[in-house]
Design an enzyme around this catalytic site. Structure first.
Site, PDB file in Angstrom:
ATOM      1  N   HIS A 121      -3.497   4.195  -2.557  1.00 23.37           N
ATOM      2  CA  HIS A 121      -4.494   3.341  -1.892  1.00 23.37           C
ATOM      3  C   HIS A 121      -5.153   4.093  -0.734  1.00 23.37           C
ATOM      4  CE1 HIS A 121      -1.548   0.198  -3.420  1.00 23.37           C
ATOM      5  NE2 HIS A 121      -2.670  -0.220  -3.947  1.00 23.37           N
ATOM      6  N   ASP A 155      -5.985   3.030 -12.816  1.00 23.36           N
ATOM      7  CA  ASP A 155      -6.273   1.854 -13.636  1.00 23.36           C
ATOM      8  C   ASP A 155      -7.530   2.169 -14.455  1.00 23.36           C
ATOM      9  OD1 ASP A 155      -4.317  -0.403 -12.676  1.00 23.36           O
ATOM     10  OD2 ASP A 155      -4.902   0.731 -10.919  1.00 23.36           O
ATOM     11  N   LEU A 192       0.814  -1.223   0.000  1.00 24.68           N
ATOM     12  CA  LEU A 192       0.000   0.000   0.000  1.00 24.68           C
ATOM     13  C   LEU A 192       0.848   1.274   0.000  1.00 24.68           C
ATOM     14  CD1 LEU A 192      -2.777  -1.055   2.553  1.00 24.68           C
ATOM     15  CD2 LEU A 192      -2.733  -1.354   0.070  1.00 24.68           C
TER      16      LEU A 192
HETATM   17  P1  AMP Z   1      -3.805  -2.398  -6.684  1.00 26.63           P
HETATM   18  O1  AMP Z   1      -3.373  -2.711  -5.296  1.00 26.63           O
HETATM   19  O2  AMP Z   1      -2.695  -2.001  -7.591  1.00 26.63           O
HETATM   20  O3  AMP Z   1      -4.704  -3.462  -7.267  1.00 26.63           O
HETATM   21  O4  AMP Z   1      -4.700  -1.091  -6.568  1.00 26.63           O
HETATM   22  C1  AMP Z   1      -5.818  -1.064  -5.730  1.00 26.63           C
HETATM   23  C2  AMP Z   1      -6.611   0.182  -6.035  1.00 26.63           C
HETATM   24  O5  AMP Z   1      -5.802   1.337  -5.801  1.00 26.63           O
HETATM   25  C3  AMP Z   1      -7.054   0.244  -7.505  1.00 26.63           C
HETATM   26  O6  AMP Z   1      -8.381   0.743  -7.566  1.00 26.63           O
HETATM   27  C4  AMP Z   1      -6.075   1.221  -8.087  1.00 26.63           C
HETATM   28  O7  AMP Z   1      -6.563   1.902  -9.228  1.00 26.63           O
HETATM   29  C5  AMP Z   1      -5.857   2.176  -6.930  1.00 26.63           C
HETATM   30  N1  AMP Z   1      -4.596   2.908  -7.090  1.00 26.63           N
HETATM   31  C6  AMP Z   1      -3.372   2.394  -7.362  1.00 26.63           C
HETATM   32  N2  AMP Z   1      -2.474   3.387  -7.501  1.00 26.63           N
HETATM   33  C7  AMP Z   1      -3.135   4.554  -7.338  1.00 26.63           C
HETATM   34  C8  AMP Z   1      -2.762   5.931  -7.375  1.00 26.63           C
HETATM   35  N3  AMP Z   1      -1.506   6.313  -7.620  1.00 26.63           N
HETATM   36  N4  AMP Z   1      -3.711   6.862  -7.149  1.00 26.63           N
HETATM   37  C9  AMP Z   1      -5.000   6.496  -6.895  1.00 26.63           C
HETATM   38  N5  AMP Z   1      -5.417   5.206  -6.857  1.00 26.63           N
HETATM   39  C10 AMP Z   1      -4.508   4.253  -7.064  1.00 26.63           C
END
Ligand code: AMP
Length: 285
Positions: free
Chosen positions: A35, A150, A31
Site C-alpha cells: 500500500h 490485483d 496497510l
Molecule cells: P486492498 O487494501 O487489499 O484493497 O489493496 C489496496 C490497494 O493496494 C490495491 O490497489 C492493491 O492492488 C494494492 N496492493 C495490495 N497489495 C499490494 C502489493 N503487495 N504490492 C503492490 N500493491 C498492492
C-alpha cells in the site's frame, strides 16, 4: 495529514485546497509496504493525495472473510503519518457515508467478470465496481493508484472508467514482495506459522512457469504449477491461468498468443484457510 470521515468534510477540504492533480489511493486498511508503494507513487506525482481506508462489504462473497478481514486502523494511521504531507487526507468513512442507500447497480464487465477470480468469487467485481465508482464520485481524483497485485481488478476498473466516461487516469503499480518473495497482502498476517513458512513456493513456482514458456506449451506449464504447489501440505491451487492484461482472454496453447498484447500468469491458492493471489508477466517468445 488530516483524518476525515464524512463525505461533506472531504469534499469541503479538497475544494478549499484546490490542488491538482489530485491523487487517490483506495485501500481496505491493514496497510503494508505494498500500500505504501502506491502512496509514494501518488505523493511523487500529486500535490494533494487522498488515501481511503474502507472495508467494502459489497465485494465480499464470503461473510467469514469479511468478518475476519484484519482491521488495524491505529497502526494504519501511524504508518501513513510517515508518508503523507500536511494537507494530504486519510478518508475513513463508515458504511452510511459510502452507501447512504443500498447500491443496487449491476455492472457489465463482459469477459473480465467471467474468468479467474470471477469464477471463484461470484459478485466480487460488481462490489468492486460499486465501491470504486462511489469513492471516485466522492473524491473526484485526477489519478487513482492501484496495485497490479490485483491484476483482474485493474482491468475491471479501467473498463468501468471507460464505460462511465470518468475523467480519472488509472495508474497501475508493481507488486511489492516480502524478502522471501511472497507478495505482500493484508491477509498474510492471517496465515498459520507453518503455512507462512512454505508460502514462498507460490512466487517461486510462477517465476519458474514464466521461464518455462520458452520450451514448453501451456498444458505442461499448468501441470508443473499445480504439482509444485500442491506437493506442499495445506496448499491447494484454485486456478493458474495465462491471460492478456486488457481483455483477460485466458489461453490454453502458445499458438493463441496474440502479438502486441502482454500476458500474465495469474494464480489463486488456498494456503491453509487463507486465499492468496499473485501474478507474473510472461515474457513472450
Ligand atoms: P486492498 O487494501 O487489499 O484493497 O489493496 C489496496 C490497494 O493496494 C490495491 O490497489 C492493491 O492492488 C494494492 N496492493 C495490495 N497489495 C499490494 C502489493 N503487495 N504490492 C503492490 N500493491 C498492492
Amino acid at each position: 495529514m488530516k483524518i476525515i470521515n464524512t463525505v461533506t468534510g472531504l469534499k469541503k477540504q479538497v475544494k478549499v485546497l484546490k490542488l491538482s492533480p489530485l491523487g487517490f489511493v483506495p485501500t481496505m486498511g491493514a496497510l503494508h509496504e505494498g500500500h505504501i508503494s502506491l502512496v509514494k507513487n501518488a505523493t511523487k506525482r500529486c500535490p494533494l493525495v487522498v488515501v481511503s481506508i474502507y472495508v467494502n462489504p459489497t465485494q465480499f462473497n464470503d461473510k467469514d472473510d469479511l468478518k475476519n478481514y484484519p482491521r488495524t486502523i491505529e497502526a494504519d494511521l501511524a504508518l501513513l503519518k510517515n508518508h503523507l504531507r500536511k494537507d494530504d487526507i486519510v478518508f475513513t468513512p463508515d458504511d452510511r457515508e459510502v452507501y447512504p442507500a443500498e447500491d443496487k447497480r449491476i455492472f457489465s464487465f463482459g469477459n473480465l467478470d467471467k474468468v479467474m477470480e470471477a469464477l471463484h468469487r461470484p459478485g466480487h467485481f460488481n462490489g468492486v465496481g460499486q465501491v470504486v465508482s462511489r469513492l471516485f464520485d466522492i473524491v473526484e481524483p485526477d489519478i487513482a493508484f492501484f496495485g497490479i497485485k490485483d491484476f483482474q481488478q485493474v482491468a475491471v476498473i479501467k473498463s468501468m472508467v471507460r464505460q462511465l466516461k470518468l475523467g480519472v487516469r488509472i495508474m497501475s503499480c508493481p507488486i511489492i514482495r516480502e524478502a522471501d518473495g511472497l507478495a505482500m497482502s493484508s491477509r498474510n498476517r492471517l496465515l498459520e506459522k507453518e503455512i507462512r513458512k512454505k508460502a514462498p513456493v507460490i512466487f517461486k513456482t510462477i517465476s519458474k512457469a514464466a521461464e518455462m514458456i520458452c520450451d514448453n506449451d501451456i498444458p505442461e506449464i499448468k501441470k508443473f504449477v499445480k504439482s509444485s504447489i500442491e506437493k506442499e501440505s495445506g496448499f491447494r491451487i484454485e486456478y493458474f491461468e495465462i491471460a492478456d492484461d486488457t481483455d483477460l482472454v485466458t489461453i490454453s496453447k502458445k499458438s493463441e498468443i496474440k502479438t502486441g498484447k502482454r500476458y500474465y500468469g495469474c494464480i489463486a491458492v488456498k494456503a491453509g484457510n487463507i486465499r492468496l493471489i499473485d501474478n507474473i508477466e510472461i515474457p513472450l517468445v
